[in-house]
Design a protein around this motif. Sequence first.
Motif, PDB file in Angstrom:
ATOM      1  N   LYS A  42       0.831  -1.205   0.000  1.00 25.26           N
ATOM      2  CA  LYS A  42       0.000   0.000   0.000  1.00 25.26           C
ATOM      3  C   LYS A  42       0.869   1.261   0.000  1.00 25.26           C
ATOM      4  O   LYS A  42       0.517   2.281  -0.592  1.00 25.26           O
ATOM      5  CB  LYS A  42      -0.931  -0.005   1.210  1.00 25.26           C
ATOM      6  CG  LYS A  42      -2.125   0.907   1.042  1.00 25.26           C
ATOM      7  CD  LYS A  42      -3.226   0.575   2.024  1.00 25.26           C
ATOM      8  CE  LYS A  42      -4.446   1.416   1.743  1.00 25.26           C
ATOM      9  NZ  LYS A  42      -5.546   1.138   2.661  1.00 25.26           N
ATOM     10  N   SER A  46       0.662   4.393  -2.791  1.00 21.47           N
ATOM     11  CA  SER A  46       0.146   5.633  -2.195  1.00 21.47           C
ATOM     12  C   SER A  46       0.605   6.871  -2.952  1.00 21.47           C
ATOM     13  O   SER A  46       1.738   6.941  -3.427  1.00 21.47           O
ATOM     14  CB  SER A  46       0.629   5.722  -0.740  1.00 21.47           C
ATOM     15  OG  SER A  46       0.657   7.057  -0.300  1.00 21.47           O
ATOM     16  N   GLU A 343      -5.912   3.466  -3.863  1.00 16.93           N
ATOM     17  CA  GLU A 343      -5.802   3.776  -2.441  1.00 16.93           C
ATOM     18  C   GLU A 343      -7.107   3.470  -1.709  1.00 16.93           C
ATOM     19  O   GLU A 343      -7.768   4.351  -1.177  1.00 16.93           O
ATOM     20  CB  GLU A 343      -5.401   5.249  -2.279  1.00 16.93           C
ATOM     21  CG  GLU A 343      -4.043   5.527  -2.881  1.00 16.93           C
ATOM     22  CD  GLU A 343      -3.684   7.002  -2.869  1.00 16.93           C
ATOM     23  OE1 GLU A 343      -3.831   7.625  -1.815  1.00 16.93           O
ATOM     24  OE2 GLU A 343      -3.260   7.511  -3.906  1.00 16.93           O
TER      25      GLU A 343
END
Length: 404
Positions: A42, A46, A343
Amino acid sequence: MNYDLIVIGGGAAGFFTAINVAENKPNLKIAILERGKEVLSKVRVSGGGRCNVTHAEFIPNELSKNYPRGEKELKGPFHTFMTGDTMEWFDRRGVALKIEEDGRIFPVSDSSETIIDCFLSETKRLGIEVLTNHSAKKIKIETQGWALETTQGNFTAKKLMIATGSNPKIWKLLNDLDHSTISPVPSLFTFNIKDPRIKDLPGVVTNASVKVKNTKLSSEGPLLITHWGMSGPAILKLSAWGAVELNALEYNFEIRVNWLQHYATQEILEELKGLKKENPKQHVYKYAQFELPKRLWQSLVVASGIKQDTRWADLNKVQLNTLSEQLTQGVFQVHGKSTFKEEFVTAGGVNLKEINFKTFESKKYQNLYFAGEVLNIDAITGGFNFQNAWTGAYIAAKAIASGD
C-alpha cells in the motif's frame, strides 16, 4: 519459533512498530509476518506511487479534525507524535521530505520506493525478521504469551502487534478473542454520475461546495469532473465523512452542487442582471463568468435553455433564474461509486472503546497492541491515514519496549 514480539501485517504501521521497538530494545527478537508475497504494497501505490507520507498540519487538535472516525481518540496521541515528529524520524534516516502547496508531504525523490528502501534497510540493520506468505489462521492467548498458527507453521510471542489494515479475516480472529469490530464500509471513493451537463467535461476542475440532499453531509474544495462522474478533494472528503450513511443509501442519492462555492442563488441572480446591463451585445455562451472554466460555463449555459447565439440583452427572467440555479444549486443523481485510484480505504475495524490510546494496547488483553487501519479509524485523503499509522505504531512501540 519463539519471539519477543510478532507483528502481524507487513505494512506501514507494522514496519514502523517493529523498527521503533528494535531501536529502543535492540536485544529483542522480532518478526514481521505478512500474508502476501510482498511487504509495504500500500505504501508503494500511495500518492500515485510517490507515497503521501503525512500532511503539513502541525496543531494536534486541527490534525485530528481530518478523521471522520478517530477524531476524539487521536487528539491525545497526536500530542505525543505527529507531523513534525514523522518528518524528523525520516530525516534522521536520510529520507528528505517536501511540503507541497496543498499541504501533502512527499519524499523529495517523488518515489515511494525511497520509503520502502528506508524501512527494509532499517529492518535489516536491526535484525528484524520479515516473513512473507505467512497468513494468520488462529490467535490464542496462553500462560506465557501468544500462540499464533499460520499457513507456514506455528509461532509464539510474548507480545503481539496487529497491524493488518482492513482485513476481515483478522477481524474474525479478533472476534474469536472477544474483541468487537465495526463492519467495514468503503471510504474515499468517487461518485458515478451520468449527466449531460458534465458528459463532455472530463479533466475540468473548479472549487465548489457539495451537499448530499436530505442529509447533513456537505463538503467544499476542488471538484474534478471525470469520465465516470465526479472526484477531487470535495467529493473524497464527502465520501469519507459520509462512508456509513452513503453505504446505507446503497450509493444512490442526489447531490446539490454550488459551482461558485459560497455564493447564494439570489446574489448570483443580481450579478447576472448586472451583466445583462453591462454587456447587452455580448454572447452569453462565448465568455465564461465568475472565473469558471470555460467548458463548464458553456455547459451550464446550454443546460439553462440558452442558445449559443443568445446575447445578454435577450435573456428573459426564466433564463436568468435557471442559470443562477444551475450555477449555485445544480442537482445531480449519483448511481454508485468507484475506488479512488488504488488507495482503497475502509471505515470499520476494532472498536475504539476497547483500546487504551495512551499505549494502543487492548483493554481486554495485556501485551496485545493495534495500529493503523485495523482500528476503526480512517481519514480524508492527503496523508492523514499514514499519520494515524505512524502515530499509533510509535506510541505502541514505546509501550512495548518499556514493558518487561
